[in-house]
Structure formats: C-alpha cells, structure tokens
Design a protein around this motif. Structure first.
Motif, PDB file in Angstrom:
ATOM      1  N   THR A   1     -11.295  -6.575   0.033  1.00 25.21           N
ATOM      2  CA  THR A   1     -11.405  -6.188  -1.367  1.00 25.21           C
ATOM      3  C   THR A   1     -11.112  -4.696  -1.524  1.00 25.21           C
ATOM      4  OG1 THR A   1     -13.010  -7.927  -1.815  1.00 25.21           O
ATOM      5  CG2 THR A   1     -13.019  -6.053  -3.327  1.00 25.21           C
ATOM      6  N   ARG A   2     -11.679  -3.891  -0.625  1.00 19.83           N
ATOM      7  CA  ARG A   2     -11.449  -2.445  -0.686  1.00 19.83           C
ATOM      8  C   ARG A   2      -9.956  -2.145  -0.511  1.00 19.83           C
ATOM      9  NH1 ARG A   2     -10.261   1.402   2.307  1.00 19.83           N
ATOM     10  NH2 ARG A   2     -10.327   0.228   4.247  1.00 19.83           N
ATOM     11  N   ARG A   3      -9.327  -2.790   0.478  1.00 21.45           N
ATOM     12  CA  ARG A   3      -7.902  -2.538   0.710  1.00 21.45           C
ATOM     13  C   ARG A   3      -7.062  -2.984  -0.488  1.00 21.45           C
ATOM     14  NH1 ARG A   3      -5.498  -4.093   6.474  1.00 21.45           N
ATOM     15  NH2 ARG A   3      -3.701  -3.227   5.367  1.00 21.45           N
ATOM     16  N   THR A   4      -7.442  -4.119  -1.092  1.00 21.92           N
ATOM     17  CA  THR A   4      -6.681  -4.611  -2.251  1.00 21.92           C
ATOM     18  C   THR A   4      -6.775  -3.611  -3.404  1.00 21.92           C
ATOM     19  OG1 THR A   4      -7.089  -6.881  -1.565  1.00 21.92           O
ATOM     20  CG2 THR A   4      -6.426  -6.545  -3.862  1.00 21.92           C
ATOM     21  N   MET A   5      -7.958  -3.076  -3.632  1.00 21.08           N
ATOM     22  CA  MET A   5      -8.122  -2.080  -4.699  1.00 21.08           C
ATOM     23  C   MET A   5      -7.310  -0.817  -4.365  1.00 21.08           C
ATOM     24  SD  MET A   5      -9.885  -3.328  -7.150  1.00 21.08           S
ATOM     25  CE  MET A   5     -10.400  -1.936  -8.154  1.00 21.08           C
ATOM     26  N   ASP A   6      -7.454  -0.308  -3.137  1.00 17.56           N
ATOM     27  CA  ASP A   6      -6.824   0.972  -2.768  1.00 17.56           C
ATOM     28  C   ASP A   6      -5.310   0.871  -2.606  1.00 17.56           C
ATOM     29  OD1 ASP A   6      -9.312   2.028  -2.786  1.00 17.56           O
ATOM     30  OD2 ASP A   6      -9.534   2.204  -0.605  1.00 17.56           O
ATOM     31  N   GLU A   7      -4.837  -0.263  -2.066  1.00 15.58           N
ATOM     32  CA  GLU A   7      -3.416  -0.352  -1.722  1.00 15.58           C
ATOM     33  C   GLU A   7      -2.589  -1.034  -2.807  1.00 15.58           C
ATOM     34  OE1 GLU A   7      -3.158  -2.186   2.209  1.00 15.58           O
ATOM     35  OE2 GLU A   7      -4.805  -0.922   2.927  1.00 15.58           O
ATOM     36  N   ILE A   8      -3.247  -1.839  -3.667  1.00 17.13           N
ATOM     37  CA  ILE A   8      -2.472  -2.632  -4.635  1.00 17.13           C
ATOM     38  C   ILE A   8      -2.880  -2.319  -6.084  1.00 17.13           C
ATOM     39  CG2 ILE A   8      -1.894  -4.989  -5.365  1.00 17.13           C
ATOM     40  CD1 ILE A   8      -2.157  -5.861  -2.433  1.00 17.13           C
ATOM     41  N   VAL A   9      -4.151  -2.573  -6.432  1.00 18.49           N
ATOM     42  CA  VAL A   9      -4.550  -2.499  -7.846  1.00 18.49           C
ATOM     43  C   VAL A   9      -4.529  -1.061  -8.378  1.00 18.49           C
ATOM     44  CG1 VAL A   9      -6.433  -2.905  -9.480  1.00 18.49           C
ATOM     45  CG2 VAL A   9      -5.874  -4.644  -7.771  1.00 18.49           C
ATOM     46  N   LEU A  10      -5.202  -0.141  -7.695  1.00 17.75           N
ATOM     47  CA  LEU A  10      -5.293   1.228  -8.234  1.00 17.75           C
ATOM     48  C   LEU A  10      -3.933   1.926  -8.284  1.00 17.75           C
ATOM     49  CD1 LEU A  10      -8.790   2.166  -6.778  1.00 17.75           C
ATOM     50  CD2 LEU A  10      -8.208   1.857  -9.199  1.00 17.75           C
ATOM     51  N   PRO A  11      -3.079   1.790  -7.240  1.00 17.08           N
ATOM     52  CA  PRO A  11      -1.734   2.382  -7.361  1.00 17.08           C
ATOM     53  C   PRO A  11      -0.951   1.800  -8.552  1.00 17.08           C
ATOM     54  CG  PRO A  11      -2.155   1.742  -5.083  1.00 17.08           C
ATOM     55  CD  PRO A  11      -3.307   1.233  -5.895  1.00 17.08           C
ATOM     56  N   THR A  12      -1.183   0.513  -8.854  1.00 17.98           N
ATOM     57  CA  THR A  12      -0.496  -0.106  -9.997  1.00 17.98           C
ATOM     58  C   THR A  12      -0.990   0.516 -11.302  1.00 17.98           C
ATOM     59  OG1 THR A  12      -0.239  -2.183  -8.795  1.00 17.98           O
ATOM     60  CG2 THR A  12      -0.085  -2.295 -11.207  1.00 17.98           C
TER      61      THR A  12
END
Ligand code: AMP
Ligand code: GLY
Length: 433
Positions: A241-252
């Motif tokens: 979940t942390r990686r998804t937020m940091d690597e995908i959602v927040l950069p988007t």
C-alpha cells in the motif's frame, strides 16, 4: 445538508446506504436510482446526461452537494458544469477524468513521471500497430483508447489473436473509442483494486479489494463488469500500500496538478502486483463496482465529511477508520449476462436473505412492479456480508444467496476462492493485516 447522488447501480446503492447513515444528511436524492436505492433515498427520474436538468434540479431542491457515481458523466464534464453553477460536486473534472477516459493519456503520464506500468505504444493506424505486436510477441494486450464499456481490452494469447484485435478496433466496431489503439506488454502477477481519495494536491488510501471479472466459476468465461469482490486484498500488505501511494498514486496527483487539471475524487487504480512490486494496469475516475459494496461495509467513519474534504482540498489532516472485518459480495446476474438477457423476471426471498447475520443486500438493476421486485438489468443484485475472515463472509453471503428465489438469475459460487484458500493454508485465521 441535502445530497444528490447520480447513478443507478449496486455501487450507488452502497454509497446511498452509507450516505443515508450520516447524521449530516437531511435529504438524500438519487437520480435515477433503482428499487433498492429507493429504500435509502428519494429517487428522481432525471436524465443524468442532461447537465442543465441536473443543475435545475439542484437549484430547485436546495441540493448542497452532488456525488457522481459512474464515469460517463465525469468524462462529459458534469462536475465542471455543476461547479460553474456554484453547486459543490464530488468527482474529477473533465480534464482530470481523462485518467479513465483515455488510456493513451494515462500511459503517457506514467512514462513522463516514472510511474511503473506495462511497456506500451500508441497507434492511429493498423500497419504500425501490427509491426509493434510482432516485435513484442504474445501474450500481449490490445486496447481501444477510449471508453468502451469494458469491451475495449483484448488479452491476446497468440499473435493471430492480437493482429485480429487490431483490425477489429480499427474497423470501427467500438466507435470513436477505437480511433486510437494502445498496445501493451503482458504483465504477470496478482491483480488488486486500490482506491485513494484525492483532493487535488494530496491523497489518502482507502481499503483494498479484489474483484472477479470473469462470468463463471474458476475465473472462466467472458469478461464482465465484475461478478463479485472482497476486501481486504491479501496482496495489499501495508508495504505494498505504501509503495502504491508513493510510486503510483501521489506522483499521479502531483502530475495532474502540475498540468492544471487537479484530480479530486476517488482514484481507482487497477494494479498488477508483480515480482518487482505494484504496477498500474489502468485508472478509473470513480468508485469500482462491485468493490464499493465491500468497501462501504468496512468503512466505520462517516463518508460525507470525507467526500467534502476531498472536494474542498482538505484531506491533508483527514483520517478514515475501518472495521477490521472482511467483507465479500456476490453479484447475482440475469441469465445470459454479459450477453443478451431478459428483463422483468420476479425475485423473491430478499427479506429472509437480508435478515441473516452480517448480511446486506444492494440492488444493482431492479425495479418495483406491482409490489414485487423484478430484474431490470444484467447485474441485478449484490448479496454482501461481513465476517471475521473472508471465509466467514463468504459462508454468510452464500447462505443469503440460497434464500433468494430467482429462476431467471445466476451467480458464481466461488467468489473469494483465492483468499479463502490462503486463509486455510495459514491455519484458518486472518491472512492480512
Ligand atoms: P482493463 O480494462 O484495462 O482493466 O483490462 C481488463 C483486464 O485485462 C485487467 O483486469 C487485466 O486482467 C487484464 N490486463 C490489462 N492490461 C494488462 C497487462 N498489461 N498485463 C496483463 N493483464 C492485463
Ligand atoms: N469492478 C471493476 C470496475 O468497476 O471497473
């Protein structure tokens, strides 16, 4: 406050159920709604593609906040039109909704921001698309660029299938959605549905879920909008979940803001959890269906302040609480779905089913006729239950399914099988945090 919810499916029934439970809500309207939503909200016969009519309804009925369920009105700019008329609305504006409306737009955004996703190219003509297909080899994905109601993606196992899919899309079978084609590398791993609430500059993770897209048991048969779902998804560990937020959602979210199209609303990331970590399959600009049904059962906090904080750009200090229980939903569909099916068959036993422990029933496509509930769509009912484990939620859900008498319907009998197998392997306890 007065809220208008737009949509007519199981997702909207689950949202209506949760919105109606909020002490902040005076009147809840839903357009157009269905027979189940009518138990939670006042259903209004509005054409939601007619933005002027929606605005007029809001003005005449002192609606303070509009919650948009499906993608079509979002991509058509209904949030921009409502906000221009000084009506607050939850969901992305037209430019931000391109994250769902154009696969090519999303892939380019990923490339420019190093967001992990499958390798791809975009094409406007068949010949270069076919060259690229031959270069990458099968299995390979052939996708129409635009919204194609779930019909725009071909997972080609062989080169011939992939070449035929390119021809099919460019032949115009999908209308304007197919004027451009995206070809993608095939990713291996386990899929998960991940949801984040976004306020234009930041985002908070909601719970994760997994859905079953194929029509029949064993994940066989044609692709559908979703035949069932459960939450949480075991692959979405806190680290994932942390990686998804940091690597995908927040950069988007940062990239959308930087291009002047801030993303507000719920961002639904279809993920492939690969050996290298989470990779984006696609974005949707709305809540998932049937994932929302299980998410709403697990959400402890009031949904209304969360949606308003997203709209107002105030999520930074926001916190949501969830029940630790698992939840599962089984979709009951009309026989023939996702192909041709009949409408109008009567459904009985709903009350007995809903009375069982932990069970909640959401309507996806029903209408009331002569005191009876009748089928009025492809996906018709969502039978849901909470439980301490996915296994317990599954047992409760199918006990409720077995109370329903509807000869015109069918459902899968194995929703949640991967999670239940995992739980059994780990000694019957919870396989997730
Ligand atoms: P979509 O409509 O883009 O979500 O695609 C429908 C389904 O196709 C997904 O749920 C995946 O099962 C599969 N899929 C899409 N893109 C890929 C990919 N690049 N690699 C593997 N499977 C994919
Ligand atoms: N269940 C997948 C979707 O809502 O698109």
């Amino acid at each position: 406050m007065n809220i208008l919810l737009l949509g007519a499916g199981g997702r909207e029934h689950a949202l209506a159920w949760k919105l109606a439970a909020s002490p902040l809500v005076d009147r809840l309207y839903c357009a157009p709604g269905n027979a189940g939503i009518a138990q939670e909200a006042e259903c209004v016969a509005l054409d939601i593609a007619d933005h002027a009519a929606v605005i007029a309804f809001c003005k005449n009925n002192a609606v303070d906040f509009v919650v948009v369920g499906p993608e079509a009105p979002l991509c058509a700019g209904i949030v921009d039109d409502l906000e221009a008329a000084h009506i607050k609305a939850f969901g992305p504006g037209k430019l931000a909704a391109r994250l769902e409306g154009s696969k090519g737009f999303t892939k380019d955004l990923c490339k420019a921001n190093n967001i992990p996703t499958a390798a791809y190219e975009r094409f406007k003509a068949a010949a270069p698309a076919k060259d690229y297909v031959r270069r990458l080899g099968a299995p390979i994905l052939v996708k129409a660029d635009g919204l194609a109601a779930g019909k725009g993606v071909v997972v080609a196992e062989t080169l011939d299938e992939a070449l035929a899919a390119v021809d099919m899309i460019f032949a115009g079978n999908l209308g304007s959605a197919g004027s451009e084609v995206v070809i993608e590398e095939f990713m291996r791993g386990e899929e998960a549905s991940f949801f984040a609430l976004c306020d234009g500059t930041t985002a908070i993770a909601l719970a994760s879920a997994q859905d079953h897209k194929r029509a029949f048991d064993g994940d066989k048969g044609p692709n559908t909008g979703g035949m069932g779902a459960y939450s949480p998804a075991a692959v979405m560990t806190p680290e994932m979940t942390r990686r998804t937020m940091d690597e995908i959602v927040l950069p988007t979210v940062r990239a959308m803001s930087a291009m002047g199209a801030p993303y507000k609303g719920v961002l639904f990331a279809g993920l492939m959890i690969t050996a290298d970590g989470p990779k984006l399959i696609e974005y949707n600009a709305r809540f998932g269906d049937p994932e929302t049904q299980v998410l709403m059962l697990r959400l402890m906090s009031d949904l209304v302040p969360a949606l308003i904080a997203a709209r107002d750009g105030q999520l930074k200090t926001f916190d949501l609480r969830w029940y630790p229980d698992a939840a599962l939903t089984v979709v009951m569909a009309a026989k023939g779905y996702p192909g041709n099916y009949a409408k109008g068959s009567a459904i009985e036993g709903l009350r007995e089913a809903a009375a069982l422990d932990g069970v909640e029933i959401f309507h996806a496509g029903t209408k009331a006729e002569g005191g009876k509930i009748v089928a009025n769509g492809g996906r018709v009912l969502n039978i849901c239950a909470r439980g301490k484990t996915v296994g317990e939620a599954q047992t409760r859900t199918y006990a409720a399914v077995d109370k329903i008498r509807w000869p015109g319907g069918f459902c899968r009998r194995d929703i949640g099988w991967q999670a239940v197998a995992r739980e059994k392997a780990s000694g019957g306890g919870r396989a997730f945090s």
